[in-house]
Design an enzyme around this catalytic site. Structure first.
Site, PDB file in Angstrom:
ATOM      1  N   ASN A  79     -44.599  -8.630 -40.217  1.00 28.31           N
ATOM      2  CA  ASN A  79     -43.252  -8.075 -40.064  1.00 28.31           C
ATOM      3  C   ASN A  79     -42.710  -8.613 -38.743  1.00 28.31           C
ATOM      4  O   ASN A  79     -43.025  -8.098 -37.669  1.00 28.31           O
ATOM      5  CB  ASN A  79     -43.320  -6.545 -40.065  1.00 28.31           C
ATOM      6  CG  ASN A  79     -41.940  -5.912 -40.003  1.00 28.31           C
ATOM      7  OD1 ASN A  79     -40.934  -6.591 -39.803  1.00 28.31           O
ATOM      8  ND2 ASN A  79     -41.886  -4.607 -40.161  1.00 28.31           N
ATOM      9  N   ARG A 123     -42.388  -9.659 -44.602  1.00 25.57           N
ATOM     10  CA  ARG A 123     -41.254  -8.774 -44.845  1.00 25.57           C
ATOM     11  C   ARG A 123     -39.986  -9.544 -44.480  1.00 25.57           C
ATOM     12  O   ARG A 123     -39.873 -10.064 -43.372  1.00 25.57           O
ATOM     13  CB  ARG A 123     -41.370  -7.537 -43.970  1.00 25.57           C
ATOM     14  CG  ARG A 123     -40.178  -6.665 -44.126  1.00 25.57           C
ATOM     15  CD  ARG A 123     -40.162  -5.553 -43.135  1.00 25.57           C
ATOM     16  NE  ARG A 123     -38.983  -4.739 -43.347  1.00 25.57           N
ATOM     17  CZ  ARG A 123     -38.323  -4.128 -42.389  1.00 25.57           C
ATOM     18  NH1 ARG A 123     -38.722  -4.231 -41.150  1.00 25.57           N
ATOM     19  NH2 ARG A 123     -37.265  -3.426 -42.665  1.00 25.57           N
ATOM     20  N   HIS A 147     -34.668  -0.548 -47.081  1.00 24.58           N
ATOM     21  CA  HIS A 147     -35.868   0.281 -47.285  1.00 24.58           C
ATOM     22  C   HIS A 147     -36.369   0.134 -48.734  1.00 24.58           C
ATOM     23  O   HIS A 147     -37.039   1.039 -49.248  1.00 24.58           O
ATOM     24  CB  HIS A 147     -35.597   1.784 -47.049  1.00 24.58           C
ATOM     25  CG  HIS A 147     -35.355   2.157 -45.617  1.00 24.58           C
ATOM     26  ND1 HIS A 147     -34.420   3.106 -45.242  1.00 24.58           N
ATOM     27  CD2 HIS A 147     -35.916   1.738 -44.467  1.00 24.58           C
ATOM     28  CE1 HIS A 147     -34.426   3.250 -43.937  1.00 24.58           C
ATOM     29  NE2 HIS A 147     -35.325   2.419 -43.431  1.00 24.58           N
ATOM     30  N   LEU A 186     -36.630   9.403 -44.805  1.00 23.55           N
ATOM     31  CA  LEU A 186     -36.019   9.992 -43.618  1.00 23.55           C
ATOM     32  C   LEU A 186     -36.876   9.640 -42.403  1.00 23.55           C
ATOM     33  O   LEU A 186     -37.910  10.273 -42.143  1.00 23.55           O
ATOM     34  CB  LEU A 186     -35.918  11.513 -43.775  1.00 23.55           C
ATOM     35  CG  LEU A 186     -35.265  12.016 -45.072  1.00 23.55           C
ATOM     36  CD1 LEU A 186     -35.264  13.544 -45.120  1.00 23.55           C
ATOM     37  CD2 LEU A 186     -33.842  11.471 -45.225  1.00 23.55           C
ATOM     38  N   ARG A 234     -27.761   5.858 -35.640  1.00 19.07           N
ATOM     39  CA  ARG A 234     -26.652   5.322 -36.442  1.00 19.07           C
ATOM     40  C   ARG A 234     -25.832   6.467 -37.017  1.00 19.07           C
ATOM     41  O   ARG A 234     -26.383   7.480 -37.429  1.00 19.07           O
ATOM     42  CB  ARG A 234     -27.174   4.464 -37.600  1.00 19.07           C
ATOM     43  CG  ARG A 234     -27.878   3.205 -37.165  1.00 19.07           C
ATOM     44  CD  ARG A 234     -28.180   2.333 -38.383  1.00 19.07           C
ATOM     45  NE  ARG A 234     -29.178   1.335 -38.053  1.00 19.07           N
ATOM     46  CZ  ARG A 234     -30.359   1.223 -38.666  1.00 19.07           C
ATOM     47  NH1 ARG A 234     -30.671   2.023 -39.673  1.00 19.07           N
ATOM     48  NH2 ARG A 234     -31.220   0.300 -38.290  1.00 19.07           N
ATOM     49  N   GLY A 288     -40.846   9.046 -41.294  1.00 19.78           N
ATOM     50  CA  GLY A 288     -41.373   9.892 -40.205  1.00 19.78           C
ATOM     51  C   GLY A 288     -40.984  11.358 -40.322  1.00 19.78           C
ATOM     52  O   GLY A 288     -41.828  12.251 -40.184  1.00 19.78           O
ATOM     53  N   GLU A 348     -45.385   0.579 -46.425  1.00 16.42           N
ATOM     54  CA  GLU A 348     -44.690  -0.654 -46.781  1.00 16.42           C
ATOM     55  C   GLU A 348     -45.603  -1.876 -46.668  1.00 16.42           C
ATOM     56  O   GLU A 348     -45.550  -2.772 -47.495  1.00 16.42           O
ATOM     57  CB  GLU A 348     -43.442  -0.813 -45.909  1.00 16.42           C
ATOM     58  CG  GLU A 348     -42.367   0.187 -46.315  1.00 16.42           C
ATOM     59  CD  GLU A 348     -41.259   0.357 -45.299  1.00 16.42           C
ATOM     60  OE1 GLU A 348     -40.244  -0.317 -45.443  1.00 16.42           O
ATOM     61  OE2 GLU A 348     -41.414   1.176 -44.359  1.00 16.42           O
TER      62      GLU A 348
HETATM   63  P1  ADP Z   1     -38.592   3.964 -38.577  1.00 17.06           P
HETATM   64  O1  ADP Z   1     -37.296   4.205 -39.274  1.00 17.06           O
HETATM   65  O2  ADP Z   1     -38.428   3.427 -37.200  1.00 17.06           O
HETATM   66  O3  ADP Z   1     -39.623   3.263 -39.422  1.00 17.06           O
HETATM   67  P2  ADP Z   1     -40.271   6.306 -38.922  1.00 17.06           P
HETATM   68  O4  ADP Z   1     -40.164   6.409 -40.404  1.00 17.06           O
HETATM   69  O5  ADP Z   1     -41.592   5.936 -38.343  1.00 17.06           O
HETATM   70  O6  ADP Z   1     -39.133   5.433 -38.303  1.00 17.06           O
HETATM   71  O7  ADP Z   1     -39.819   7.713 -38.308  1.00 17.06           O
HETATM   72  C1  ADP Z   1     -39.820   7.944 -36.944  1.00 17.06           C
HETATM   73  C2  ADP Z   1     -39.064   9.221 -36.701  1.00 17.06           C
HETATM   74  O8  ADP Z   1     -39.675  10.289 -37.405  1.00 17.06           O
HETATM   75  C3  ADP Z   1     -39.086   9.657 -35.236  1.00 17.06           C
HETATM   76  O9  ADP Z   1     -38.006   9.118 -34.536  1.00 17.06           O
HETATM   77  C4  ADP Z   1     -38.958  11.149 -35.350  1.00 17.06           C
HETATM   78  O10 ADP Z   1     -37.591  11.480 -35.291  1.00 17.06           O
HETATM   79  C5  ADP Z   1     -39.439  11.489 -36.727  1.00 17.06           C
HETATM   80  N1  ADP Z   1     -40.658  12.306 -36.742  1.00 17.06           N
HETATM   81  C6  ADP Z   1     -41.954  11.939 -36.700  1.00 17.06           C
HETATM   82  N2  ADP Z   1     -42.776  12.997 -36.732  1.00 17.06           N
HETATM   83  C7  ADP Z   1     -41.986  14.099 -36.819  1.00 17.06           C
HETATM   84  C8  ADP Z   1     -42.206  15.505 -36.881  1.00 17.06           C
HETATM   85  N3  ADP Z   1     -43.422  16.041 -36.881  1.00 17.06           N
HETATM   86  N4  ADP Z   1     -41.115  16.316 -36.930  1.00 17.06           N
HETATM   87  C9  ADP Z   1     -39.868  15.807 -36.936  1.00 17.06           C
HETATM   88  N5  ADP Z   1     -39.600  14.502 -36.869  1.00 17.06           N
HETATM   89  C10 ADP Z   1     -40.628  13.655 -36.811  1.00 17.06           C
END
Ligand code: ADP
Length: 331
Positions: free
Chosen positions: A7, A61, A149, A170, A202, A287, A317
């Site tokens: 990636n 990717r 995505h 999300l 965003r 996340g 992914e």
């Molecule tokens: P990306 O879009 O960069 O791939 P991810 O899917 O890894 O991001 O998500 C990262 C986001 O997930 C973090 O910025 C955070 O806001 C959120 N996150 C991770 N763990 C938690 C949690 N336990 N509770 C709430 N939000 C979380």
């Protein structure tokens, strides 16, 4: 068979070496363009970290496949030209992806496969992907919704048996997708990843009129940066782009940011349930979707009118790119 997944971003490059579904080695090369001079040197570093292992294929990717790619492909010169052509749709991502591809081609003498973030969404129909602006902008400039995505939405969709599904990715970036029998009915990101849900930084959807109003006192460059990097959870809360910092925060604006995030997810789910004429499963991933029971509950408690199952499925992914790479070179 050992499959290396790359990636390659503009300033960092992530890699994972898979043997079947097992990760043998993984890592990230950071500060490309600074400590590491360029992508070629970054890939040389990856090569030296993997010297004990064979690499039988490389899966890359690639963010934007435009309308040229509906599935993963073995990379040849025609593919490279098409990825380059689509750089105008993803000026930050595609050139970095290409730099990784070129460096890998030099170092690893094995098949290289491109797996596109946009490919899954190419199953969308025109009525969903066109913007209602003069048709010539689609014909001449390929202005349309592409969606992103795609590997994540497709991967989590494949993990359930239901057919009418809404997948909610999300994370820091967030998007949502309505899928019927493997076909994308609609997805929230658009020409760029700026459309759709409210995200970490965003804005997601807004009246384009906002841009015209603001352009009277700000440059378009500044507005673009503001909408991409200074908006969303960060922009409303003024505190953080990270849901973890906001979800139990007593600060009024932090609370408002979280409420707005939920409001928009609930709105999209309702709209997509309507397009699907009923939904059998809603999947949370990314996340926030995977880790935050609080956010899921706040969303789900507004959806009791839907007769649906809910799933939490961790996205993977890289594993999916490895699987697609294997399938592309063996079939
Ligand atoms: P990306 O879009 O960069 O791939 P991810 O899917 O890894 O991001 O998500 C990262 C986001 O997930 C973090 O910025 C955070 O806001 C959120 N996150 C991770 N763990 C938690 C949690 N336990 N509770 C709430 N939000 C979380």
């Amino acid at each position: 068979m050992n499959i290396l997944v790359i990636n390659s971003g503009s300033s960092s490059l992530k890699f994972k070496l898979f043997k079947d579904d097992k990760v043998l080695v993984k890592g990230i090369i950071e500060r490309i363009g600074k400590t590491v001079p360029n992508h070629e040197k970054a890939i040389e570093k990856v090569g030296s970290l993997l010297k004990k292992h064979s690499v039988d294929a490389v899966g890359h990717r690639v963010v934007h496949g435009g309308e040229d790619f509906t599935k993963s492909v073995i990379i040849d010169n025609t593919v490279i030209k098409a990825i380059k052509k689509n750089s105008k749709l993803a000026p930050l991502h595609n050139p970095a992806n290409l730099a990784g591809i070129k460096a890998c081609k030099k170092l690893f003498k094995c098949p290289q496969v491109a797996v596109f973030d946009t490919a899954f969404h190419q199953t969308m129909e025109k009525k969903a992907f066109l913007y209602p602006i003069p048709y010539k902008y689609y014909q001449d400039n390929k202005i349309r919704k592409y969606g992103f995505h795609g590997t994540s939405h497709e991967y989590v969709y494949n993990q359930v048996k239901e057919k009418k599904v809404i997948t909610c990715h999300l994370g820091n970036g967030a998007s949502i997708c309505a899928i019927d029998n493997g076909k994308v009915i609609d997805t929230s990101m658009g020409l760029t990843p700026l459309e759709g849900l409210m995200m970490g930084t965003r804005s997601g959807d807004l009246d384009p009129g906002v841009i015209f109003q603001l352009s009277k006192k700000m440059s378009l460059n500044k507005i673009e940066k503001m909408l991409n990097n200074e908006s969303g959870l960060l922009g409303i809360s003024g505190i953080s782009s990270d849901m973890r910092d906001l979800k139990h925060n007593k600060n009024e604006r932090a609370k408002l940011a979280v409420e707005m995030f939920h409001h928009r997810v609930i709105k999209y789910i309702g709209a997509y349930a309507a397009l699907l004429k009923g939904v059998e499963a809603i999947i949370f991933t990314g996340g926030i979707g995977e880790n935050s029971e609080y956010n899921r509950k706040e969303i789900i408690k507004n959806l009791s009118y839907l007769k649906t199952k809910f799933y939490v499925i961790p996205t993977d992914e890289e594993k999916f790119i490895a699987q697609k790479t294997y399938l592309t070179i063996t079939t």
